[in-house]
Write a protein that holds these residues in place. Structure first.
Motif, PDB file in Angstrom:
ATOM      1  N   LYS A  46     -28.456 -10.766  27.141  1.00  0.00           N
ATOM      2  CA  LYS A  46     -27.350 -10.302  26.970  1.00  0.00           C
ATOM      3  C   LYS A  46     -27.197  -8.825  26.332  1.00  0.00           C
ATOM      4  CE  LYS A  46     -23.708 -14.972  26.002  1.00  0.00           C
ATOM      5  NZ  LYS A  46     -23.482 -15.312  25.031  1.00  0.00           N
ATOM      6  N   GLY A  47     -28.526  -8.826  25.362  1.00  0.00           N
ATOM      7  CA  GLY A  47     -28.162  -7.499  24.739  1.00  0.00           C
ATOM      8  C   GLY A  47     -29.477  -8.030  23.733  1.00  0.00           C
ATOM      9  N   ALA A  48     -29.423  -6.715  22.756  1.00  0.00           N
ATOM     10  CA  ALA A  48     -30.666  -6.936  21.362  1.00  0.00           C
ATOM     11  C   ALA A  48     -29.395  -7.725  20.408  1.00  0.00           C
ATOM     12  CB  ALA A  48     -30.495  -5.371  20.957  1.00  0.00           C
ATOM     13  N   ASN A  49     -30.369  -8.907  19.898  1.00  0.00           N
ATOM     14  CA  ASN A  49     -29.504  -9.171  18.276  1.00  0.00           C
ATOM     15  C   ASN A  49     -30.169  -8.643  17.228  1.00  0.00           C
ATOM     16  OD1 ASN A  49     -28.356 -12.384  19.647  1.00  0.00           O
ATOM     17  ND2 ASN A  49     -29.960 -11.808  20.932  1.00  0.00           N
ATOM     18  N   ALA A  50     -29.418  -8.814  16.161  1.00  0.00           N
ATOM     19  CA  ALA A  50     -29.734  -7.759  15.079  1.00  0.00           C
ATOM     20  C   ALA A  50     -29.592  -8.101  13.892  1.00  0.00           C
ATOM     21  CB  ALA A  50     -29.147  -6.005  15.240  1.00  0.00           C
ATOM     22  N   ASN A  69     -15.973 -13.938  14.191  1.00  0.00           N
ATOM     23  CA  ASN A  69     -16.839 -13.451  13.070  1.00  0.00           C
ATOM     24  C   ASN A  69     -17.687 -12.851  13.659  1.00  0.00           C
ATOM     25  OD1 ASN A  69     -14.252 -13.600  11.408  1.00  0.00           O
ATOM     26  ND2 ASN A  69     -15.865 -14.477  10.218  1.00  0.00           N
ATOM     27  N   LYS A  70     -17.839 -12.690  14.895  1.00  0.00           N
ATOM     28  CA  LYS A  70     -19.409 -12.384  15.826  1.00  0.00           C
ATOM     29  C   LYS A  70     -18.919 -10.522  15.725  1.00  0.00           C
ATOM     30  CE  LYS A  70     -20.824 -15.750  18.756  1.00  0.00           C
ATOM     31  NZ  LYS A  70     -21.009 -16.847  19.855  1.00  0.00           N
ATOM     32  N   ILE A  71     -20.169 -10.177  15.539  1.00  0.00           N
ATOM     33  CA  ILE A  71     -20.045  -8.897  15.473  1.00  0.00           C
ATOM     34  C   ILE A  71     -20.471  -7.823  16.243  1.00  0.00           C
ATOM     35  CG2 ILE A  71     -20.752  -6.861  13.966  1.00  0.00           C
ATOM     36  CD1 ILE A  71     -21.401  -8.553  11.551  1.00  0.00           C
ATOM     37  N   ASP A  72     -20.178  -7.201  17.098  1.00  0.00           N
ATOM     38  CA  ASP A  72     -20.057  -6.130  18.364  1.00  0.00           C
ATOM     39  C   ASP A  72     -21.008  -5.634  17.468  1.00  0.00           C
ATOM     40  OD1 ASP A  72     -19.439  -8.024  19.607  1.00  0.00           O
ATOM     41  OD2 ASP A  72     -17.976  -7.478  20.536  1.00  0.00           O
ATOM     42  N   GLY A 115     -25.665  -9.894  14.561  1.00  0.00           N
ATOM     43  CA  GLY A 115     -24.727  -8.578  15.385  1.00  0.00           C
ATOM     44  C   GLY A 115     -25.033  -8.341  16.480  1.00  0.00           C
ATOM     45  N   LEU A 116     -24.535  -8.381  17.431  1.00  0.00           N
ATOM     46  CA  LEU A 116     -25.167  -8.746  18.743  1.00  0.00           C
ATOM     47  C   LEU A 116     -24.942  -6.719  19.491  1.00  0.00           C
ATOM     48  CD1 LEU A 116     -26.466  -8.934  21.512  1.00  0.00           C
ATOM     49  CD2 LEU A 116     -24.291 -10.456  21.758  1.00  0.00           C
ATOM     50  N   ILE A 117     -26.175  -6.334  19.867  1.00  0.00           N
ATOM     51  CA  ILE A 117     -26.032  -5.122  20.211  1.00  0.00           C
ATOM     52  C   ILE A 117     -25.971  -5.539  22.301  1.00  0.00           C
ATOM     53  CG2 ILE A 117     -26.303  -2.265  21.438  1.00  0.00           C
ATOM     54  CD1 ILE A 117     -27.984  -3.049  18.679  1.00  0.00           C
ATOM     55  N   TYR A 118     -24.724  -5.242  22.905  1.00  0.00           N
ATOM     56  CA  TYR A 118     -24.416  -5.473  24.417  1.00  0.00           C
ATOM     57  C   TYR A 118     -25.285  -4.613  25.246  1.00  0.00           C
ATOM     58  CZ  TYR A 118     -21.148  -9.529  23.423  1.00  0.00           C
ATOM     59  OH  TYR A 118     -20.901 -11.188  23.326  1.00  0.00           O
ATOM     60  N   ILE A 119     -26.018  -5.443  26.474  1.00  0.00           N
ATOM     61  CA  ILE A 119     -26.924  -4.579  27.533  1.00  0.00           C
ATOM     62  C   ILE A 119     -26.135  -3.478  27.798  1.00  0.00           C
ATOM     63  CG2 ILE A 119     -26.342  -6.290  29.170  1.00  0.00           C
ATOM     64  CD1 ILE A 119     -29.372  -4.881  28.121  1.00  0.00           C
ATOM     65  N   GLU A 120     -24.919  -3.796  28.338  1.00  0.00           N
ATOM     66  CA  GLU A 120     -24.458  -2.162  29.140  1.00  0.00           C
ATOM     67  C   GLU A 120     -23.630  -0.835  27.380  1.00  0.00           C
ATOM     68  OE1 GLU A 120     -21.123  -5.337  28.297  1.00  0.00           O
ATOM     69  OE2 GLU A 120     -23.116  -4.890  28.757  1.00  0.00           O
TER      70      GLU A 120
END
Length: 276
Positions: A159-163, A199-202, A171-176
């Motif tokens: 999905k991307g980078a969890n942080a 409340n999930k953080i993009d 939070g999450l940085i999506y792969i795109e």
């Protein structure tokens, strides 16, 4: 009060054979060994030191800088694993202990892990934990959309980078939205792209929306100048090609060249963009 696991500014009280004794306003005293004392000092001077426990579990002062402080996260190297637990290099003489019960998965010597530093209430010792979710919460958010935040990348998935966000939230940085090489343990500046209903953080690494247009436009102009005034990119270019050449999304690219075009700084051609 002398605070364990934190930096303390204390007064130099006296010098003895083991080192300098430091004290606070409440007459608490701690030793700073000679090997850590400053080159120049006088009795009565204030000095900032980090307080932790020595091998006999006594508070001790040091002028070394640890890789993390109390109630914070760090990316640490596992130096050893024994029958009692794992020991992490955190930049100090005595290594940080992570009990087996505080390991999200069994630690292995030589590997790196995200670790949280806290005080064990039963033993009053500084202890590490890799069960990071226990120390994070998204129920009461302290961030909002478009806000700049500090992040620590914890792991990468499809999905991307969890942080960890500001040391408090997940939070999450999506792969795109990833346009540069990032790895577990990276400490970065990021921006809140969106807060979801649950409340999930993009997150994104570039300022989202209109705030990113001007920096991207300037960047593209610099790339044009470096390339002799022409880049083989346009609004119909493949998104992967744009990402590989400029490190930005096609959406950001189109907004940026739109700004440059309106400012009459570029000409948009069928085969690319050209500086005027």
């Amino acid at each position: 009060m002398i605070k364990l696991g934190e930096y303390n500014t204390l007064e130099i009280l006296r010098e003895t054979e083991p080192g300098l004794y430091l004290g606070d306003d409440e007459e608490n005293v701690v030793l700073l060994p000679h090997k850590y004392k400053p080159e120049e000092y006088e009795i009565g001077d204030d000095i900032t030191v980090f307080i932790y426990l020595d091998n006999e579990e006594r508070p001790i002062a040091t002028t070394l800088d640890p890789f993390l402080q109390l109630n914070t996260f760090g990316y640490l190297h596992c130096s050893d694993v024994t029958e009692y637990g794992a020991f992490m290099d955190w930049g100090l003489e005595k290594q940080l202990f992570v009990p087996f019960k505080e390991q999200a998965r069994p630690m292995k010597k030589g590997n790196w892990y995200i670790v949280y530093l806290y005080i064990d209430e039963k033993t009053n010792r500084l202890v590490g934990s890799s069960k990071t979710n226990h120390f994070l919460q998204n129920e009461n958010l302290t961030v909002e959309a478009y806000q700049e935040v500090d992040i620590l990348v914890t792991h990468l998935t499809e999905k991307g980078a969890n942080a960890i966000v500001n040391g408090v939230h997940k939070g999450l940085i999506y792969i795109e939205d990833i346009f540069e090489d990032i790895r577990t343990g990276d400490k970065l500046k990021a921006f809140v792209k969106k807060i979801r209903p649950d409340n999930k953080i993009d997150l994104v690494l570039q300022q989202p929306g209109y705030k990113s247009i001007e920096p991207n436009a300037n960047f593209i102009r610099e790339e044009l100048e470096a390339a002799g005034g022409f880049l083989p990119l346009h609004d119909k270019s493949d998104p992967d090609t744009i990402k590989n050449m400029l490190g930005m999304s096609k959406k950001s690219f189109k907004k940026a060249i739109g700004t440059l075009y309106k400012d009459k700084q570029i000409i948009i051609k069928d085969d690319g963009i050209e500086l005027k």
